[in-house]
Design a protein around this motif. Sequence first.
Motif, PDB file in Angstrom:
ATOM      1  N   VAL A 127       0.748  -1.068  -0.062  1.00 55.36           N
ATOM      2  CA  VAL A 127      -0.132   0.052  -0.023  1.00 55.36           C
ATOM      3  C   VAL A 127       1.029   1.359  -0.027  1.00 55.36           C
ATOM      4  O   VAL A 127       0.456   2.213  -0.666  1.00 55.36           O
ATOM      5  CB  VAL A 127      -1.010  -0.001   1.152  1.00 55.36           C
ATOM      6  N   ASP A 128       1.945   1.216   0.670  1.00 45.98           N
ATOM      7  CA  ASP A 128       2.741   2.365   0.942  1.00 45.98           C
ATOM      8  C   ASP A 128       3.324   2.636  -0.488  1.00 45.98           C
ATOM      9  O   ASP A 128       3.759   3.762  -0.749  1.00 45.98           O
ATOM     10  CB  ASP A 128       3.622   2.430   2.044  1.00 45.98           C
ATOM     11  N   PHE A 129       3.610   1.644  -1.089  1.00 49.10           N
ATOM     12  CA  PHE A 129       4.341   1.937  -2.455  1.00 49.10           C
ATOM     13  C   PHE A 129       3.452   2.507  -3.517  1.00 49.10           C
ATOM     14  O   PHE A 129       3.590   3.705  -4.206  1.00 49.10           O
ATOM     15  CB  PHE A 129       4.704   0.547  -3.146  1.00 49.10           C
ATOM     16  N   LEU A 130       2.019   2.144  -3.397  1.00 49.69           N
ATOM     17  CA  LEU A 130       1.193   2.904  -4.242  1.00 49.69           C
ATOM     18  C   LEU A 130       0.634   4.111  -3.830  1.00 49.69           C
ATOM     19  O   LEU A 130       0.697   5.087  -4.701  1.00 49.69           O
ATOM     20  CB  LEU A 130      -0.390   1.919  -4.068  1.00 49.69           C
ATOM     21  N   GLN A 131       0.758   4.514  -2.615  1.00 43.06           N
ATOM     22  CA  GLN A 131       0.743   5.985  -2.076  1.00 43.06           C
ATOM     23  C   GLN A 131       1.819   6.839  -2.570  1.00 43.06           C
ATOM     24  O   GLN A 131       1.861   7.972  -2.829  1.00 43.06           O
ATOM     25  CB  GLN A 131       0.697   5.871  -0.509  1.00 43.06           C
ATOM     26  N   PHE A 132       3.139   6.094  -2.758  1.00 44.95           N
ATOM     27  CA  PHE A 132       4.241   6.712  -2.883  1.00 44.95           C
ATOM     28  C   PHE A 132       4.282   7.332  -4.475  1.00 44.95           C
ATOM     29  O   PHE A 132       4.635   8.323  -4.889  1.00 44.95           O
ATOM     30  CB  PHE A 132       5.590   5.980  -2.792  1.00 44.95           C
ATOM     31  N   VAL A 133       3.770   6.246  -5.438  1.00 49.61           N
ATOM     32  CA  VAL A 133       3.881   6.429  -6.814  1.00 49.61           C
ATOM     33  C   VAL A 133       2.695   7.247  -7.439  1.00 49.61           C
ATOM     34  O   VAL A 133       2.569   7.799  -8.373  1.00 49.61           O
ATOM     35  CB  VAL A 133       3.828   5.060  -7.625  1.00 49.61           C
ATOM     36  N   SER A 134       1.665   7.421  -6.498  1.00 50.93           N
ATOM     37  CA  SER A 134       0.401   8.182  -6.559  1.00 50.93           C
ATOM     38  C   SER A 134       0.455   9.576  -6.038  1.00 50.93           C
ATOM     39  O   SER A 134      -0.475  10.552  -6.391  1.00 50.93           O
ATOM     40  CB  SER A 134      -0.784   7.573  -6.346  1.00 50.93           C
ATOM     41  N   GLY A 135       1.789   9.969  -5.494  1.00 51.39           N
ATOM     42  CA  GLY A 135       1.888  11.392  -4.913  1.00 51.39           C
ATOM     43  C   GLY A 135       1.375  11.632  -3.499  1.00 51.39           C
ATOM     44  O   GLY A 135       1.381  12.797  -3.131  1.00 51.39           O
ATOM     45  N   GLU A 136       0.724  10.438  -2.915  1.00 49.10           N
ATOM     46  CA  GLU A 136       0.179  10.641  -1.595  1.00 49.10           C
ATOM     47  C   GLU A 136       0.989  10.623  -0.491  1.00 49.10           C
ATOM     48  O   GLU A 136       0.790  11.151   0.372  1.00 49.10           O
ATOM     49  CB  GLU A 136      -0.832   9.596  -1.508  1.00 49.10           C
ATOM     50  N   LYS A 137       2.048  10.061  -0.546  1.00 50.17           N
ATOM     51  CA  LYS A 137       3.152   9.896   0.388  1.00 50.17           C
ATOM     52  C   LYS A 137       4.558  10.170  -0.088  1.00 50.17           C
ATOM     53  O   LYS A 137       4.793  10.006  -1.162  1.00 50.17           O
ATOM     54  CB  LYS A 137       3.142   8.406   0.876  1.00 50.17           C
ATOM     55  N   VAL A 138       5.247  11.050   0.882  1.00 44.51           N
ATOM     56  CA  VAL A 138       6.481  11.419   0.432  1.00 44.51           C
ATOM     57  C   VAL A 138       7.654  10.679   1.416  1.00 44.51           C
ATOM     58  O   VAL A 138       7.189  10.593   2.483  1.00 44.51           O
ATOM     59  CB  VAL A 138       6.717  12.965   0.851  1.00 44.51           C
ATOM     60  N   THR A 139       8.443  10.148   0.640  1.00 40.61           N
ATOM     61  CA  THR A 139       9.536   9.263   1.579  1.00 40.61           C
ATOM     62  C   THR A 139      10.408  10.276   2.330  1.00 40.61           C
ATOM     63  O   THR A 139      10.642  11.283   2.063  1.00 40.61           O
ATOM     64  CB  THR A 139      10.233   8.397   0.535  1.00 40.61           C
ATOM     65  N   PRO A 140      11.030   9.600   3.372  1.00 38.83           N
ATOM     66  CA  PRO A 140      11.936  10.284   4.263  1.00 38.83           C
ATOM     67  C   PRO A 140      12.885  10.697   3.350  1.00 38.83           C
ATOM     68  O   PRO A 140      13.604  10.206   2.662  1.00 38.83           O
ATOM     69  CB  PRO A 140      12.200   9.411   5.276  1.00 38.83           C
ATOM     70  N   GLY A 141      13.459  12.249   3.739  1.00 40.67           N
ATOM     71  CA  GLY A 141      14.487  12.553   2.981  1.00 40.67           C
ATOM     72  C   GLY A 141      14.109  13.128   1.779  1.00 40.67           C
ATOM     73  O   GLY A 141      15.057  13.932   1.080  1.00 40.67           O
ATOM     74  N   SER A 142      12.903  13.146   1.327  1.00 40.87           N
ATOM     75  CA  SER A 142      12.581  13.843   0.001  1.00 40.87           C
ATOM     76  C   SER A 142      11.845  15.211   0.176  1.00 40.87           C
ATOM     77  O   SER A 142      11.159  15.288   1.112  1.00 40.87           O
ATOM     78  CB  SER A 142      11.444  13.039  -0.717  1.00 40.87           C
ATOM     79  N   VAL A 143      12.297  16.216  -0.506  1.00 40.95           N
ATOM     80  CA  VAL A 143      11.810  17.541  -0.668  1.00 40.95           C
ATOM     81  C   VAL A 143      11.229  17.776  -1.858  1.00 40.95           C
ATOM     82  O   VAL A 143      12.004  18.026  -2.984  1.00 40.95           O
ATOM     83  CB  VAL A 143      12.693  18.665  -0.143  1.00 40.95           C
ATOM     84  N   PRO A 144       9.939  17.370  -2.308  1.00 36.20           N
ATOM     85  CA  PRO A 144       9.479  17.363  -3.615  1.00 36.20           C
ATOM     86  C   PRO A 144       9.778  18.797  -4.198  1.00 36.20           C
ATOM     87  O   PRO A 144       9.580  19.905  -3.546  1.00 36.20           O
ATOM     88  CB  PRO A 144       7.919  17.338  -3.477  1.00 36.20           C
ATOM     89  N   LEU A 145      10.098  18.885  -5.370  1.00 36.07           N
ATOM     90  CA  LEU A 145      10.579  20.302  -6.178  1.00 36.07           C
ATOM     91  C   LEU A 145      10.028  20.355  -7.620  1.00 36.07           C
ATOM     92  O   LEU A 145       9.690  19.208  -8.190  1.00 36.07           O
ATOM     93  CB  LEU A 145      12.142  20.168  -6.314  1.00 36.07           C
ATOM     94  N   ALA A 146       9.707  21.583  -8.080  1.00 41.14           N
ATOM     95  CA  ALA A 146       9.167  21.649  -9.253  1.00 41.14           C
ATOM     96  C   ALA A 146      10.342  22.585 -10.011  1.00 41.14           C
ATOM     97  O   ALA A 146      10.735  23.667  -9.411  1.00 41.14           O
ATOM     98  CB  ALA A 146       8.144  22.209  -9.537  1.00 41.14           C
ATOM     99  N   HIS A 147      10.877  22.230 -11.324  1.00 42.55           N
ATOM    100  CA  HIS A 147      12.115  23.154 -11.818  1.00 42.55           C
ATOM    101  C   HIS A 147      11.477  24.268 -12.623  1.00 42.55           C
ATOM    102  O   HIS A 147      10.530  24.000 -13.462  1.00 42.55           O
ATOM    103  CB  HIS A 147      12.721  21.850 -12.731  1.00 42.55           C
ATOM    104  N   ARG A 148      12.406  25.179 -12.387  1.00 44.17           N
ATOM    105  CA  ARG A 148      12.201  26.291 -13.120  1.00 44.17           C
ATOM    106  C   ARG A 148      13.089  26.254 -14.574  1.00 44.17           C
ATOM    107  O   ARG A 148      14.217  26.317 -14.429  1.00 44.17           O
ATOM    108  CB  ARG A 148      12.407  27.592 -12.486  1.00 44.17           C
ATOM    109  N   TYR A 149      12.177  26.582 -15.641  1.00 44.26           N
ATOM    110  CA  TYR A 149      12.923  26.447 -16.932  1.00 44.26           C
ATOM    111  C   TYR A 149      12.143  27.388 -17.934  1.00 44.26           C
ATOM    112  O   TYR A 149      10.889  27.467 -17.672  1.00 44.26           O
ATOM    113  CB  TYR A 149      13.369  25.305 -17.468  1.00 44.26           C
ATOM    114  N   GLY A 150      12.664  27.649 -19.124  1.00 50.32           N
ATOM    115  CA  GLY A 150      11.984  28.315 -20.084  1.00 50.32           C
ATOM    116  C   GLY A 150      12.132  27.548 -21.306  1.00 50.32           C
ATOM    117  O   GLY A 150      12.404  26.472 -21.304  1.00 50.32           O
TER     118      GLY A 150
END
Length: 579
Positions: A127-150
């Motif tokens: 279940v926790d893998f499904l939560q991870f790959v669907s964006g519901e759960k963030v793993t320890p040590g992870s800081v989700p980022l969005a990249h800025r580009y043009g």
Amino acid sequence: MWGPLVPWTVAWAAWAAAAGRAVPEAAGASRACGRAPLCLNESSLQQGCCERERGAASFSAWGLSSESLLDPFPIDPIQENYVRNVRNCIFSVAYPTPFKSRVLLVAVSKEVLEDILDLDISVKEKVDFLQFVSGEKVTPGSVPLAHRYGGHQFGIWAGQLGDGRAHLIGVYTNRHGERWELQLKGSGKTPYSRNGDGRAVLRSSVREFLCSEAMHYLGIPTSRAASLVVSDDDVWRDQFYNGNIKKERGAIVLRLAKSWFRIGSLEILARSGELDLQRRLLDFVIQEHFPSIAVNDSNRYLEFYSTVVLQTANLIALWMSVGFAHGVCNTDNFSLLSITIDYGPFGFMDSYDPNFVPNTSDDERRYKIGNQANVGLFNLNKLLQALKPLLDPRQKQLASQILEEYGKHYYIRFTELFKTKLGLLGENEDDNYLIAFLLKLMEDTKADFTMTFRQLSESTEDQLKELHIPEEFWALQDLAKHKLFSEWVTRYLLRLNRNKGDSDTKRRRRMATVNPRYVLRNWIAESAIRKANLNDFSEVHLLQQVLQHPFQRQQAAEKAGYSQRPPAWAKDLKVSCSS
């Protein structure tokens, strides 16, 4: 504002506290291995620590790190996730938006999980893998980022673009010492979403999942896909921009690359005059991904550019060798590592046609398959313009000379690949003519690109000499209708006779290893998508298996008709940028 000098754990804790998020217990405590955040405590160390040494880590002990991306660069100081113009940073912190409805794991790549991510295939049941790959759960040590580009889109500077529906959820260094950046695509809004909803739909996600893996097995540099999930969330799309808005289902692909930096990553900094930050990004990319270039070399940007020019020429020649058209060759879709990324309205040619355009949104046919090499030149020129503020006058002149060599690099590599496809050994001054002659015959007769080369690899010299084309060789039969076919065959057989130390058996065996029997044609992908929309994922799974062995005849693929003449309805298929 916290920048590169602030320890990543402290910075993230401060951000998380301000955002009202809980900091996972293991954050900052997952570096016991010294390589990647897998071992989470002292007891696990005493028990032998890294299960990943055996290539099968349990998911509860597995994690990611964002340290290598947070430490070198300043981060967007604004914490709220709303669309805005962003400056003076490479990334914004942005968390995925979980689906509201049930989520189903459609498919996983066993090779990616086990060989790259050090996870056993059984993890897909958790279940926790499904939560991870669907964006519901963030793993320890992870800081989700969005990249800025043009980027330049269809030849025009489009300004700030960025990860509008993707979240870089961490970096993993596996047991082989390989560093991989993991990204969820379709995982919700970010500061770069513009007018979008941050979602991807099932049809485009199926195509990306299957094609990125298919390209890998074809031997073409590409991002990889680890998993595909689908939800029951409603996503509304005007697929062909004709006012016909339809309800579709949201989906997410977990995809991987050694780096997601692209030409547009540098363009946005050059255009904004953020030259110090551009220099830091370039030095980071060189140090991490171009080990042959000394980071303290005064000519390092010149060497970097030379490498990118050469590798881009190689990549596009490889695309051409399998009849692949990317569909949206904007500068924001061209990787600095010269790998294939951002699968959208791509297509593999059926009938050979230099004017083949897979993207129905491309009204000007800018990205037709026969123009991909020229578009590569355009994009590399835009990269050069972005680099120029960091080059001295001598280096600028040398860089321009490097760009002038691009055409020669491409032409040499294209010729090498097509000689190999024809089973030619050694050098002969007439080889280029022989290749061009064949392609002209294919264009005139609308012969199938993939199967013409494949069936040549399966034809004996005696069959060709007698012009005896078996009935099942339908692509060659189409080609044989050309009045000059016999002349080409005569030239081809004479050239094969010049292959020193070769035999017909060796030639056919050699050709069969480079000419695929199966590629992800649009009609094949569409067949799988139509079933998937009815919750029947059997063809997605079948294609996963077939496309892992594109050069081998497979009974299931033959039964499905994947090597047969495309059905009549395939000609009416349309693919657009909308996803």
